[in-house]
Design an enzyme around this catalytic site. Sequence first.
Site, PDB file in Angstrom:
ATOM      1  N   GLY A  41       0.909  -0.776  -0.183  1.00  0.00           N
ATOM      2  CA  GLY A  41       0.242   0.104   0.414  1.00  0.00           C
ATOM      3  C   GLY A  41       1.008   1.358  -0.223  1.00  0.00           C
ATOM      4  CB  CYS A  73       5.390  -4.602   0.922  1.00  0.00           C
ATOM      5  SG  CYS A  73       6.283  -3.027   1.016  1.00  0.00           S
ATOM      6  CE1 TYR A  74       0.350   0.910   5.350  1.00  0.00           C
ATOM      7  CE2 TYR A  74      -1.119  -0.828   5.071  1.00  0.00           C
ATOM      8  CZ  TYR A  74      -0.862   0.200   5.261  1.00  0.00           C
ATOM      9  OH  TYR A  74      -1.735   0.645   6.164  1.00  0.00           O
ATOM     10  CG  HIS A  83       6.346  -5.575  -3.748  1.00  0.00           C
ATOM     11  ND1 HIS A  83       4.801  -5.189  -3.746  1.00  0.00           N
ATOM     12  CD2 HIS A  83       7.333  -4.378  -3.587  1.00  0.00           C
ATOM     13  CE1 HIS A  83       5.520  -4.479  -3.236  1.00  0.00           C
ATOM     14  NE2 HIS A  83       6.291  -3.873  -2.702  1.00  0.00           N
ATOM     15  CD  GLU A  85       3.675  -8.009  -5.401  1.00  0.00           C
ATOM     16  OE1 GLU A  85       4.478  -8.781  -4.886  1.00  0.00           O
ATOM     17  OE2 GLU A  85       3.631  -6.799  -5.385  1.00  0.00           O
ATOM     18  CG  ASP A 122     -13.533  -9.584 -24.027  1.00  0.00           C
ATOM     19  OD1 ASP A 122     -11.922 -10.743 -23.555  1.00  0.00           O
ATOM     20  OD2 ASP A 122     -13.314  -9.019 -23.628  1.00  0.00           O
ATOM     21  CE  LYS A 150      -8.771  -8.652 -24.209  1.00  0.00           C
ATOM     22  NZ  LYS A 150      -9.667  -8.320 -24.199  1.00  0.00           N
TER      23      LYS A 150
END
Length: 532
Positions: free
Chosen positions: A76, A103-104, A190, A192, A249, A388
């Site tokens: 955050g 992290c946060y 992080h 990710e 889609d 997506k």
Amino acid sequence: MTDATAPEHRPHETPAHIDEAAGYDTVLVLDFGAQYGQLIARRVRECHVYSQLIPFDAPLDEIRARRPRGLILSGGPMSVYVDDAPRPDPALFDLGVPVLGICYGAQLMALELGGTVTRTGASEFGKTRLCVAEHGTMLAGLDDTEQCWMSHRDCITAPPDGFVTLARSDGAPIAAMEDRARGLFAVQFHPEVVHTPRGMDVLGNFLYQACGCGPTWTPASIIEEQVARIRAQVGPHDRAVLGLSGGVDSTVAAVLVHKAIGDRLVCVFIDQGMMRESEAEHVVEMFTEHLKIPLIAVDARRRFLDRLVGVTDPERKRKIIGEEFIRCFEEESRKLTDAKFLVQGTLYSDVIESGTRQAAKIKSHHNVGGLPEKMGFELVEPLRLLFKDEVRAVGEQLGLPERIVWRQPFPGPGLGIRIIGEVTAERVDILQRADAILQEEVKNAGLYRELWQCFAILPVIRSVGVQGDERTYAYPIAIRAVRSDDAMTADWARLPYELLETVSSRIINEVPEVNRVVYDVSSKPPSTIEWE
Ligand code: XMP
């Protein structure tokens, strides 16, 4: 994560969304306003574990009701010491569900459980060396030294009781810690982002070892589950209608629903005359010849163009095209008197982004090419849980051709908003030919999939040129190519000069109405991706 994204843009989901994915092991990401909140959920899903993003202050009852196998507290933008810093309910750590703080989120965990977080005044940002002292559960399989991505000011300086410190970096004495017995894990870095090369291993350790999740979220299981859900929703006798755009889609949604209810699905494709070259023909051919899904193709080209005569204002154009689209669709769907359901290709990112304020203000786009909910249909949204890239994976699993699965996004108002000025049949035709050359060359260069979008624009102005000793006075074509993850921001693509040269010379030689090609080198913001 230290960034400018305020937590007020928190995603929000309706409670009805809660049990849509009841069949999967689920890991919830509590969003504290991280720039990378969605990315964490996507990465978890890449590990084949279903993940949803929820607000950091979601009530504990709601969290319990989702029966998560694990929780992740995101990063955050704030310091945990700021007065209005977002805090979770501390009882979260006693739910008996493994928690990973990032992290946060890691700092919150430390602070809530009696550790120390210090404002060092210094920050650590970017690629950083991680020194692993103990591997524990979370860092199992990593080397003793790894690269990781850091973005923080405060840092954890003393772990709460029961925690083991696993790793440190130059700026973070406790860069990773865990209390295996209580199922609590924290990383200052992080995992990710791609700049943490072993980040997926860290997430995998948390998901599989700590939470005991199985890799159940796969394209095949998504198809099976969605087909069952569609059947349950639509029932054995009702009919559904779908507005087909020809993009990935709506095509994937159509195939899924057709798999579930067969020919009780009817697709309506409206050719508004502003598609890319040959696209309308391709859509009709694919649905009738290959997929064999009932299709009503409406040739509305004249109708749209007639309404656009003399219109140059972008917002009016969008409004007219949007209205005309709805009118056409209503006329056609009314003929299907007994269709009770409307299939829409709403994606998970639309669900969590709806409500962000920016989208509507800058352009009226997200309503254009869409259908109003008050048409009296019940909605079927088989892609509501998917990002997506997952829609593409499902499309591949369904056997759709690459041409469809990897198609770049195309706006509802089509080439109408890429002709800057009045739209006429002649200009659409010029733009289609120029655009087709660009598409072909970008594909030949192997760059099509890498780009979020590439397309041609026709500004209605003329400039002087010289061709074969003759003066020309003709249109320019602008080329736009961007890289992006989600279209919220975009970077202009550094296309190779050779490619630009080929595209330019082919367009000028093969499209006689054009005598100049320019390349758009603007990013978003401050520009937008489309010119109108
Ligand atoms: P902008 O131009 O706002 O576009 O940066 C962001 C993304 O949205 C697409 N776009 C649309 N998509 N209907 C759509 O379905 C629309 O009216 C529309 N307008 C823009 C655009 O192509 C880009 O990917």
